[in-house]
Write a protein that holds these residues in place. Sequence first.
Motif, mmCIF file in Angstrom:
data_model
loop_
_atom_site.group_PDB
_atom_site.id
_atom_site.type_symbol
_atom_site.label_atom_id
_atom_site.label_comp_id
_atom_site.label_asym_id
_atom_site.label_seq_id
_atom_site.Cartn_x
_atom_site.Cartn_y
_atom_site.Cartn_z
ATOM 1 N N GLU A 215 48.562 68.227 52.373
ATOM 2 C CA GLU A 215 48.705 66.752 52.019
ATOM 3 C C GLU A 215 47.246 66.216 51.569
ATOM 4 O OE1 GLU A 215 51.833 64.590 54.021
ATOM 5 O OE2 GLU A 215 51.502 66.002 55.528
ATOM 6 N N ASP A 216 47.207 65.619 50.642
ATOM 7 C CA ASP A 216 45.931 64.760 49.980
ATOM 8 C C ASP A 216 46.305 63.447 50.015
ATOM 9 O OD1 ASP A 216 43.736 64.245 49.042
ATOM 10 O OD2 ASP A 216 43.992 65.449 47.180
ATOM 11 N N ASP A 217 45.951 62.587 50.782
ATOM 12 C CA ASP A 217 46.323 61.198 50.471
ATOM 13 C C ASP A 217 45.217 60.235 50.241
ATOM 14 O OD1 ASP A 217 49.020 60.501 50.470
ATOM 15 O OD2 ASP A 217 49.450 60.535 52.693
ATOM 16 N N ALA A 218 44.583 60.692 49.056
ATOM 17 C CA ALA A 218 43.390 59.957 48.567
ATOM 18 C C ALA A 218 43.411 58.697 48.540
ATOM 19 C CB ALA A 218 42.833 60.911 47.492
ATOM 20 N N TYR A 219 44.548 58.125 48.094
ATOM 21 C CA TYR A 219 44.794 56.673 47.870
ATOM 22 C C TYR A 219 45.665 55.996 48.760
ATOM 23 C CZ TYR A 219 42.735 57.910 43.524
ATOM 24 O OH TYR A 219 41.716 58.452 42.597
ATOM 25 N N ASP A 220 46.410 56.750 49.866
ATOM 26 C CA ASP A 220 47.396 56.057 50.777
ATOM 27 C C ASP A 220 46.676 54.710 51.252
ATOM 28 O OD1 ASP A 220 49.627 56.223 52.249
ATOM 29 O OD2 ASP A 220 48.717 56.830 53.982
ATOM 30 N N ALA B 270 34.792 49.947 58.259
ATOM 31 C CA ALA B 270 35.618 50.666 57.345
ATOM 32 C C ALA B 270 36.853 49.865 57.175
ATOM 33 C CB ALA B 270 35.669 52.173 57.891
ATOM 34 N N ASP B 271 37.580 49.444 58.198
ATOM 35 C CA ASP B 271 38.712 48.771 58.380
ATOM 36 C C ASP B 271 38.498 47.377 57.435
ATOM 37 O OD1 ASP B 271 40.309 50.437 59.856
ATOM 38 O OD2 ASP B 271 39.463 49.708 61.379
ATOM 39 N N ARG B 272 37.419 46.903 57.394
ATOM 40 C CA ARG B 272 37.122 45.490 56.675
ATOM 41 C C ARG B 272 37.131 45.865 55.184
ATOM 42 N NH1 ARG B 272 32.510 44.068 54.383
ATOM 43 N NH2 ARG B 272 31.306 45.315 55.940
ATOM 44 N N VAL B 273 36.452 47.024 54.795
ATOM 45 C CA VAL B 273 36.011 47.396 53.740
ATOM 46 C C VAL B 273 37.305 47.542 52.831
ATOM 47 C CG1 VAL B 273 35.009 49.458 52.056
ATOM 48 C CG2 VAL B 273 33.701 48.267 54.034
ATOM 49 N N SER C 285 36.287 58.753 50.268
ATOM 50 C CA SER C 285 35.672 58.574 49.033
ATOM 51 C C SER C 285 36.413 57.145 48.370
ATOM 52 C CB SER C 285 35.826 59.587 48.060
ATOM 53 O OG SER C 285 34.867 60.807 48.621
ATOM 54 N N LYS C 286 37.470 57.180 48.284
ATOM 55 C CA LYS C 286 38.338 56.157 47.372
ATOM 56 C C LYS C 286 38.478 55.003 48.157
ATOM 57 C CE LYS C 286 39.268 58.724 43.785
ATOM 58 N NZ LYS C 286 38.250 58.685 42.627
ATOM 59 N N SER C 287 38.212 54.902 49.645
ATOM 60 C CA SER C 287 38.592 53.740 50.412
ATOM 61 C C SER C 287 37.234 53.187 50.728
ATOM 62 C CB SER C 287 39.582 53.950 51.299
ATOM 63 O OG SER C 287 39.086 54.966 52.269
#
Length: 454
Positions: A269-274, A349-352, A299-301
């Motif tokens: 599983e690759d959830d890059a945009y989850d 990280a959560d804020r971003v 990377s995406k988030s």
Amino acid sequence: MTMYSPTLAEGSGPLYKELADAIERDIENGALLPGTRMPTHRDLADTLELNVSTVTRGYKEAEKRGLISATVGRGTFVSSDATASTSLVSFEPSMPGMIELGLVEPLHDLDPDISEGFRRIARRKDTSSFMRYSDPRGMPEHRSAGAAWTARFGLEVEPEDIIVCAGSQHALACTLSGLFRAGDRIATDALTYPGFKTLAAMLGLRLVPIAMDEHGMIPENLDAACRRNDIKAVYLMPGVHNPTTTTIPEGRRTEIAKLAQWHDLLIIEDDAYDLTDPGRIAPVGDRARERSVYIAGMSKSIAAGLRVSFVAAPKHLLKPLAQAVLNTIWMTPPLNVELAAMWINDGTADRVVREKRAAAARRYMLACDVLDGFRFRGKRSGFYLWLDLPGQWTGQALEKAAHKHNVNVFGSEKFVVGETPASPAARISLTGPGSLDELEKGLGIIRKILNQRP
């Protein structure tokens, strides 16, 4: 089936390679079109007065190049993406003023402040530890941060179950090279991430396309493919599918997990945009932990340049995965991972993630206004859309027309697997443009193009 009779070039090379070269030439010049059914090995051998074994080797070489694909019980077909570039990144400099609606960027202006991060690290007394060789699995404190990050995706694991990789593409490379061998078959959605396709081709792995509907991969089709082929694994993007934005619902995830157990499949599983979608459903592999490799990227988030991703896997797979890290880059740079771990642990990280969702939501609403009247799918805080094309438009035709107007988009042909017909659609990045004004201009150009005949 076509009455195909290629002309083999006279040369000193092996005949099977000359056959593969001829197939490639005929695809490039339009003599063989995507989706065309190729002659059987025996028929082509008779036509060309060759041994069947030579044609078989030639077909295998052409398949390795991504030109054709074979399905047990159906035959061999020209790949639907044989005439399309699957690369998401051009090594050539972009044209001046090009509007990027192809590549999905992670909204870099909202990335964490790296200078402040480095200042905090520099104040520590043990900074020299980040400049030394370390455990290929990752430093213990970094694996702990990785377990915490993986929990953001709905998967609770222990730090000992984490491998630190240099981005999700590296995680995929380690998974495929460490756990599979050339010739192995992996089931994947009929439309899938192009980076996975090119990586599988480089390693000699064969992808088996599985039909999709509005809820993602169809379990019955996966079951049928596993009964026809010796399939080793299934590759999924269940949270926010790339490119269609589909989310696999909970019930279907359970069905796929049961099939994986029944057919002895590894679940990748690759959830890059989850994390771009605030909804949360436990990963498919959470239902079959002993056969699950889950990739939790950053990377995406958070920030693409960090090149940090965390792989959660059962204990019997950790050693070959760590060996793959060692064989490729020895270890993921600890300094990069320290930055990522610091941001995970202190809440940055959560804020971003929240800020990027909000910014993406504004872009989505703009796209709804500009593309009003067109059919598309997307998430309200997603980074891209899947746009259905009207009339006689194809993805490739839109790519070419848009490029003439200094706009880059990705047609469906980039994402198709094997002989899967390419639907008239395109992925439209909402985060590639640097501003809302640039996005509005690019979407306006796409709208104007699609209102014309291709």
